[in-house]
Scaffold this motif. Sequence first.
Motif, PDB file in Angstrom:
ATOM      1  N   GLY A   1      -9.242 -11.669  -4.317  1.00  0.00           N
ATOM      2  CA  GLY A   1      -7.994 -10.938  -4.258  1.00  0.00           C
ATOM      3  C   GLY A   1      -7.010 -11.300  -5.342  1.00  0.00           C
ATOM      4  O   GLY A   1      -7.199 -12.273  -6.089  1.00  0.00           O
ATOM      5  N   THR A   2      -5.982 -10.483  -5.424  1.00  0.00           N
ATOM      6  CA  THR A   2      -4.875 -10.734  -6.342  1.00  0.00           C
ATOM      7  C   THR A   2      -3.571 -10.520  -5.593  1.00  0.00           C
ATOM      8  O   THR A   2      -3.520  -9.792  -4.594  1.00  0.00           O
ATOM      9  N   ILE A   3      -2.541 -11.183  -6.081  1.00  0.00           N
ATOM     10  CA  ILE A   3      -1.188 -10.975  -5.565  1.00  0.00           C
ATOM     11  C   ILE A   3      -0.285 -10.794  -6.766  1.00  0.00           C
ATOM     12  O   ILE A   3      -0.367 -11.549  -7.733  1.00  0.00           O
ATOM     13  N   SER A   4       0.565  -9.790  -6.683  1.00  0.00           N
ATOM     14  CA  SER A   4       1.608  -9.632  -7.695  1.00  0.00           C
ATOM     15  C   SER A   4       2.947  -9.597  -6.973  1.00  0.00           C
ATOM     16  O   SER A   4       3.051  -9.093  -5.853  1.00  0.00           O
ATOM     17  N   VAL A   5       3.939 -10.178  -7.615  1.00  0.00           N
ATOM     18  CA  VAL A   5       5.273 -10.260  -7.027  1.00  0.00           C
ATOM     19  C   VAL A   5       6.225  -9.446  -7.877  1.00  0.00           C
ATOM     20  O   VAL A   5       6.263  -9.583  -9.097  1.00  0.00           O
ATOM     21  N   SER A   6       7.004  -8.606  -7.195  1.00  0.00           N
ATOM     22  CA  SER A   6       8.050  -7.831  -7.859  1.00  0.00           C
ATOM     23  C   SER A   6       9.278  -7.863  -6.963  1.00  0.00           C
ATOM     24  O   SER A   6       9.280  -7.238  -5.897  1.00  0.00           O
ATOM     25  N   GLY A   7      10.270  -8.642  -7.361  1.00  0.00           N
ATOM     26  CA  GLY A   7      11.476  -8.773  -6.543  1.00  0.00           C
ATOM     27  C   GLY A   7      11.146  -9.380  -5.200  1.00  0.00           C
ATOM     28  O   GLY A   7      10.562 -10.458  -5.114  1.00  0.00           O
ATOM     29  N   ASP A   8      11.490  -8.659  -4.130  1.00  0.00           N
ATOM     30  CA  ASP A   8      11.258  -9.138  -2.769  1.00  0.00           C
ATOM     31  C   ASP A   8      10.028  -8.507  -2.135  1.00  0.00           C
ATOM     32  O   ASP A   8       9.948  -8.367  -0.913  1.00  0.00           O
ATOM     33  N   THR A   9       9.068  -8.113  -2.968  1.00  0.00           N
ATOM     34  CA  THR A   9       7.831  -7.502  -2.473  1.00  0.00           C
ATOM     35  C   THR A   9       6.630  -8.177  -3.122  1.00  0.00           C
ATOM     36  O   THR A   9       6.631  -8.416  -4.327  1.00  0.00           O
ATOM     37  N   VAL A  10       5.619  -8.487  -2.298  1.00  0.00           N
ATOM     38  CA  VAL A  10       4.335  -8.927  -2.829  1.00  0.00           C
ATOM     39  C   VAL A  10       3.326  -7.826  -2.537  1.00  0.00           C
ATOM     40  O   VAL A  10       3.369  -7.195  -1.481  1.00  0.00           O
ATOM     41  N   THR A  11       2.448  -7.600  -3.493  1.00  0.00           N
ATOM     42  CA  THR A  11       1.351  -6.653  -3.304  1.00  0.00           C
ATOM     43  C   THR A  11       0.067  -7.460  -3.324  1.00  0.00           C
ATOM     44  O   THR A  11      -0.247  -8.123  -4.318  1.00  0.00           O
ATOM     45  N   LEU A  12      -0.647  -7.432  -2.208  1.00  0.00           N
ATOM     46  CA  LEU A  12      -1.916  -8.138  -2.075  1.00  0.00           C
ATOM     47  C   LEU A  12      -3.037  -7.115  -2.200  1.00  0.00           C
ATOM     48  O   LEU A  12      -2.952  -6.028  -1.623  1.00  0.00           O
ATOM     49  N   LYS A  13      -4.065  -7.468  -2.942  1.00  0.00           N
ATOM     50  CA  LYS A  13      -5.206  -6.582  -3.112  1.00  0.00           C
ATOM     51  C   LYS A  13      -6.468  -7.407  -2.922  1.00  0.00           C
ATOM     52  O   LYS A  13      -6.643  -8.436  -3.561  1.00  0.00           O
ATOM     53  N   GLY A  14      -7.326  -6.954  -2.008  1.00  0.00           N
ATOM     54  CA  GLY A  14      -8.596  -7.612  -1.760  1.00  0.00           C
ATOM     55  C   GLY A  14      -9.726  -6.652  -2.054  1.00  0.00           C
ATOM     56  O   GLY A  14      -9.638  -5.470  -1.716  1.00  0.00           O
ATOM     57  N   CYS A  15     -10.788  -7.152  -2.692  1.00  0.00           N
ATOM     58  CA  CYS A  15     -11.900  -6.284  -3.103  1.00  0.00           C
ATOM     59  C   CYS A  15     -13.248  -6.861  -2.696  1.00  0.00           C
ATOM     60  O   CYS A  15     -13.439  -8.070  -2.702  1.00  0.00           O
ATOM     61  N   VAL A  16     -14.172  -5.967  -2.395  1.00  0.00           N
ATOM     62  CA  VAL A  16     -15.564  -6.314  -2.175  1.00  0.00           C
ATOM     63  C   VAL A  16     -16.309  -5.887  -3.427  1.00  0.00           C
ATOM     64  O   VAL A  16     -16.311  -4.699  -3.775  1.00  0.00           O
ATOM     65  N   MET A  17     -16.891  -6.834  -4.135  1.00  0.00           N
ATOM     66  CA  MET A  17     -17.646  -6.595  -5.359  1.00  0.00           C
ATOM     67  C   MET A  17     -16.859  -5.759  -6.378  1.00  0.00           C
ATOM     68  O   MET A  17     -17.423  -4.950  -7.109  1.00  0.00           O
ATOM     69  N   LYS A  18     -15.561  -5.884  -6.397  1.00  0.00           N
ATOM     70  CA  LYS A  18     -14.674  -5.182  -7.330  1.00  0.00           C
ATOM     71  C   LYS A  18     -14.801  -3.672  -7.269  1.00  0.00           C
ATOM     72  O   LYS A  18     -14.370  -2.964  -8.161  1.00  0.00           O
ATOM     73  N   VAL A  19     -15.404  -3.168  -6.186  1.00  0.00           N
ATOM     74  CA  VAL A  19     -15.605  -1.727  -6.064  1.00  0.00           C
ATOM     75  C   VAL A  19     -14.729  -1.149  -4.955  1.00  0.00           C
ATOM     76  O   VAL A  19     -14.004  -0.188  -5.161  1.00  0.00           O
TER      77      VAL A  19
END
Length: 112
Positions: free
Chosen positions: A84-102
């Motif tokens: 997964g990845t997390i990006s932070v923008s102000g008071d929000t985090v966006t979490l992204k999780g992937c299976v085999m990047k697909v």
Amino acid sequence: MKSTLISITALLMSTGLASAAEPIVGHWKTTLGDTAAIEPCGSGFCITLKSGKHAGGKIGAFEGGDGSYSGKITDPDAKKTYNGTISVSGDTVTLKGCVMKVVCESQKWSRQ
């Protein structure tokens, strides 16, 4: 001896301040309304649920800085761990999780 102790104390305090300054550190409201704490651990950051049916469970470990992080995130209901990845923008985090990047899913959490 006294000056060495003061130097060590100052170093420890500055290290703690540097970690606290990372934008990812804090308490976040998940999409389900639970509270998740993202805190320094080891050389990175860990996500621990603080409320809800999985309270106390560690659901992520990430490394990075300056608002962009990568690591592993666990779906506590399915008991599966994803890259997964997390990006932070102000008071929000966006979490992204992937299976085999697909197949990927993302969530946005807000700072509490």
